[in-house]
Enzyme design. Structure first.
Site, short mmCIF file in Angstrom:
data_model
loop_
_atom_site.label_atom_id
_atom_site.label_comp_id
_atom_site.label_asym_id
_atom_site.label_seq_id
_atom_site.Cartn_x
_atom_site.Cartn_y
_atom_site.Cartn_z
N SER A 64 7.30 -13.20 1.10
CA SER A 64 6.05 -12.44 1.01
C SER A 64 5.38 -12.72 -0.34
O SER A 64 4.16 -12.93 -0.42
CB SER A 64 6.31 -10.94 1.12
OG SER A 64 6.82 -10.60 2.38
N ALA A 159 3.19 -11.54 5.45
CA ALA A 159 3.72 -10.97 4.21
C ALA A 159 3.79 -9.46 4.35
O ALA A 159 2.89 -8.84 4.93
CB ALA A 159 2.80 -11.33 3.04
N LYS A 160 4.85 -8.88 3.81
CA LYS A 160 4.95 -7.41 3.81
C LYS A 160 4.35 -6.96 2.48
O LYS A 160 5.05 -6.78 1.48
CB LYS A 160 6.43 -7.00 3.96
CG LYS A 160 6.61 -5.54 4.25
CD LYS A 160 8.04 -5.26 4.70
CE LYS A 160 8.37 -3.78 4.63
NZ LYS A 160 7.54 -2.91 5.48
N SER A 161 3.03 -6.86 2.50
CA SER A 161 2.29 -6.68 1.26
C SER A 161 1.73 -5.26 1.16
O SER A 161 1.28 -4.68 2.15
CB SER A 161 1.18 -7.73 1.22
OG SER A 161 0.17 -7.33 0.36
N TYR A 165 -1.01 -2.10 4.04
CA TYR A 165 -0.58 -0.89 4.74
C TYR A 165 -1.67 0.17 4.83
O TYR A 165 -1.48 1.20 5.49
CB TYR A 165 0.72 -0.35 4.13
CG TYR A 165 1.87 -1.16 4.69
CD1 TYR A 165 2.55 -0.73 5.82
CD2 TYR A 165 2.21 -2.40 4.16
CE1 TYR A 165 3.55 -1.50 6.39
CE2 TYR A 165 3.19 -3.17 4.72
CZ TYR A 165 3.87 -2.72 5.84
OH TYR A 165 4.84 -3.50 6.41
#
Ligand code: PMP
Length: 309
Positions: A64, A159-161, A165
């Site tokens: 990420s 990507a876990k950005s 969220y």
């Protein structure tokens, strides 16, 4: 779900008291959302607390960061060790949730993130079932969100950005205010993508079907992958196929997967009962297998466990 404090948080190589783990209000990530994180669970096993698929989570964290061009100042191995250390030094014998965060700190402003300092924190706290005990037993009701999932060419959905969220939070609030437990988001082409923090599966004619994550703008879930491995090992067919919302309405069974939500059955979608309205046989079998795996009860999946002590 208020956080239950533990004792220590790892910050840039130091174990800091929970109450002292603070950042400056002008930290870059606070303003522009460029940062990446992970959500990991550790479970009690007969050999002590074990972190589930720790290396895979840390590799996804670094991937990420790579997508966002953030240079993480620690290696994968160092981050694995640090995460295990956090689980070890805190009193989490009943299992815990672990939250590594790579964020851009204090010192620079403006939209170019490249000169900003890169900081890393790892915290842990006990986190029971994310959607509730009742949800695990009876299933959740979900609503198709009016918010679309990100287009992968607008922001990198692989990507876990941090900032991404906002999309999930908007969908979650909309669903809760309308009386549902969770939201399912459609991609910009109208196909099913994922839930706010979970991947989605349906059961159709005995096979598991889940949207292809890259096309659907969904995160490549580690729980999703775990369920796929467990299902194939049981001889259950698994397919990655585009789904539209009516596929959810007409599914025999449906469930969502995520580290926090674990494997939660879906009872209804947009007020249409899915299947019988109770967790179906495939969902129940996969849920049992998932919990047995993370708790170290199945010998063949022990490589996925990282013992903390
Ligand atoms: N999608 C999103 C948007 C998520 O935040 C998560 C949770 N990380 C998932 C799917 C599920 O991923 P995993 O199973 O790796 O927790």
């Amino acid at each position: 779900m208020p956080i239950t404090p533990t004792q220590k948080i790892w910050m840039d190589g130091e174990l800091v008291d929970w109450a002292d783990a603070k950042v400056h209000v002008l930290s870059h990530t606070m303003h522009y959302g460029s940062g990446v994180f992970e959500g990991i669970r550790a479970y009690p096993t007969s050999q002590g607390v074990a972190v589930f698929r720790l290396a895979d989570h840390i590799r996804r964290l670094v991937a990420s960061a790579h997508i966002l061009m953030i240079d993480v100042p620690y290696s994968v191995d160092e981050l694995i060790e640090a995460t295990a250390l956090v689980a070890r030094v805190n009193d989490v014998r009943d299992g815990c949730y672990l939250r590594p965060l790579v964020y851009l700190g204090y010192g620079e402003m403006g939209l170019n993130p490249l000169p900003a300092p890169v900081n890393v924190s790892i915290a842990t706290w006990p986190w029971g079932t994310y959607l509730g005990e009742e949800a695990l037993k009876r299933g959740v009701s979900v609503k198709t969100s009016s918010w679309r999932r990100h287009d992968p060419n607008a922001v990198p959905t692989a990507a876990k950005s941090v900032g991404m969220y906002v999309n999930s939070s908007l969908a979650k609030v909309e669903a809760i205010k309308a009386g549902y437990d969770e939201a399912v988001l459609l991609a910009s082409d109208g196909r099913v993508s994922e839930c706010t923090g979970e991947n989605i599966f349906i059961v159709r004619d005995g096979a598991l079907v889940t949207p292809p994550t890259s096309d659907a703008g969904a995160l490549d879930g580690i729980t999703q992958d775990t369920v796929e491995v467990l299902a194939r090992d049981k001889g259950i067919e698994v397919r990655h196929e585009a789904l539209i919302r009516t596929d959810l309405y007409l599914a025999d069974e449906a469930f969502l997967t995520g580290t926090a939500a674990e494997l939660t059955p879906i009872r209804a979608v947009d007020d249409r009962i899915v299947g019988s309205g109770a967790p179906g046989p495939v969902t129940t079998e996969m849920q049992r297998a998932y919990f047995a795996t993370v708790r170290g009860e199945l010998e063949q999946y022990k490589d996925w466990l990282h013992l903390v002590d």
